[in-house]
Structures are given as structure tokens and as C-alpha cells.
Design a protein around this motif. Structure first.
Motif, PDB file in Angstrom:
ATOM      1  N   UNK A 157       0.849  -1.189   0.000  1.00  0.00           N
ATOM      2  CA  UNK A 157       0.000   0.000   0.000  1.00  0.00           C
ATOM      3  C   UNK A 157       0.881   1.234   0.000  1.00  0.00           C
ATOM      4  N   UNK A 158       0.468   2.230  -0.761  1.00  0.00           N
ATOM      5  CA  UNK A 158       1.210   3.492  -0.834  1.00  0.00           C
ATOM      6  C   UNK A 158       0.476   4.536  -0.006  1.00  0.00           C
TER       7      UNK A 158
ATOM      8  N   UNK B  39       5.792  12.921   2.676  1.00  0.00           N
ATOM      9  CA  UNK B  39       6.738  11.991   2.047  1.00  0.00           C
ATOM     10  C   UNK B  39       6.021  10.710   1.649  1.00  0.00           C
ATOM     11  N   UNK B  40       6.073  10.358   0.368  1.00  0.00           N
ATOM     12  CA  UNK B  40       5.442   9.099  -0.051  1.00  0.00           C
ATOM     13  C   UNK B  40       6.228   7.901   0.483  1.00  0.00           C
TER      14      UNK B  40
ATOM     15  N   UNK C 256      -3.826   8.767   6.427  1.00  0.00           N
ATOM     16  CA  UNK C 256      -2.432   9.234   6.439  1.00  0.00           C
ATOM     17  C   UNK C 256      -2.080   9.920   7.758  1.00  0.00           C
ATOM     18  N   UNK C 257      -3.035  10.626   8.362  1.00  0.00           N
ATOM     19  CA  UNK C 257      -2.774  11.297   9.642  1.00  0.00           C
ATOM     20  C   UNK C 257      -2.603  10.277  10.765  1.00  0.00           C
ATOM     21  N   UNK C 258      -3.441   9.238  10.766  1.00  0.00           N
ATOM     22  CA  UNK C 258      -3.302   8.206  11.789  1.00  0.00           C
ATOM     23  C   UNK C 258      -1.982   7.460  11.630  1.00  0.00           C
ATOM     24  N   UNK C 259      -1.629   7.118  10.406  1.00  0.00           N
ATOM     25  CA  UNK C 259      -0.356   6.430  10.171  1.00  0.00           C
ATOM     26  C   UNK C 259       0.808   7.340  10.575  1.00  0.00           C
ATOM     27  N   UNK C 260       0.696   8.635  10.348  1.00  0.00           N
ATOM     28  CA  UNK C 260       1.752   9.570  10.758  1.00  0.00           C
ATOM     29  C   UNK C 260       1.908   9.566  12.275  1.00  0.00           C
ATOM     30  N   UNK C 261       0.800   9.475  13.009  1.00  0.00           N
ATOM     31  CA  UNK C 261       0.874   9.414  14.469  1.00  0.00           C
ATOM     32  C   UNK C 261       1.579   8.139  14.923  1.00  0.00           C
ATOM     33  N   UNK C 262       1.219   7.024  14.310  1.00  0.00           N
ATOM     34  CA  UNK C 262       1.857   5.747  14.649  1.00  0.00           C
ATOM     35  C   UNK C 262       3.339   5.798  14.281  1.00  0.00           C
ATOM     36  N   UNK C 263       3.648   6.410  13.143  1.00  0.00           N
ATOM     37  CA  UNK C 263       5.036   6.545  12.690  1.00  0.00           C
ATOM     38  C   UNK C 263       5.855   7.335  13.702  1.00  0.00           C
TER      39      UNK C 263
END
Length: 84
Positions: free
Chosen positions: A13-14, A20-21, A46-53
Motif C-alpha cells: 500500500x502506498x 513523504x510518499x 495518512x494522519x493516523x499512520x503519521x501518528x503511529x510513525x
């Protein structure tokens, strides 16, 4: 008995995190739960994944992103089951 459809292979998944991609391989079961939770929280995926990141990058050594997402989802499910 376990639902055999949970054993689907990981899918690449992208996603864009902080402009940043990036890509990650995640099983559909985990992806679907991540999407569900992002909707419940009113956040774009993307915001949730950024938080986890951000959480994973604070660890030494940081796990890969897909592993961090799986662990975050499991932690959330366990906390919910325990009423936390």
C-alpha cells in the motif's frame, strides 16, 4: 473456528506521511481495522499512520512501519478488551 479469510497475504500500500510518499506491506485484516479506526477518530488514514510513525520512531531501535501498525492495533484491541 477461525475465519480462513483472515489469512490473506500482505498487500503493498502506498501512503504519504508528513509529505513523504512511502509504501508498506500490510495484511487486509490490519488495513481494514486501521481504516475503521481512522474513521472513528475522524482522521485521514495518512494522519493516523503519521501518528503511529512518530511513536515508532521514538523507540530504539524503531520497528518497521508495518510492524508498528500491527503492534499499535493489537495494543489498542487489548486495551479495549481490558476496559482501558
Amino acid at each position: 473456528m477461525v475465519n480462513a479469510s483472515i489469512f490473506q497475504p500482505a498487500v503493498k500500500r502506498s501512503i504519504t506521511i508528513a509529505g513523504h510518499p512511502t509504501s508498506l506491506r500490510l495484511e487486509s485484516l490490519f488495513w481494514e481495522q486501521l481504516v475503521r479506526i481512522s474513521r472513528e477518530m475522524g482522521l485521514p488514514i495518512s494522519a493516523l499512520v503519521a501518528q503511529i510513525d512518530a511513536l515508532r520512531l521514538a523507540e530504539t531501535p524503531p520497528p518497521n512501519l508495518a510492524s508498528a501498525i500491527r503492534l499499535w492495533l493489537l495494543d489498542r484491541a487489548v486495551a479495549a478488551k481490558n476496559g482501558v
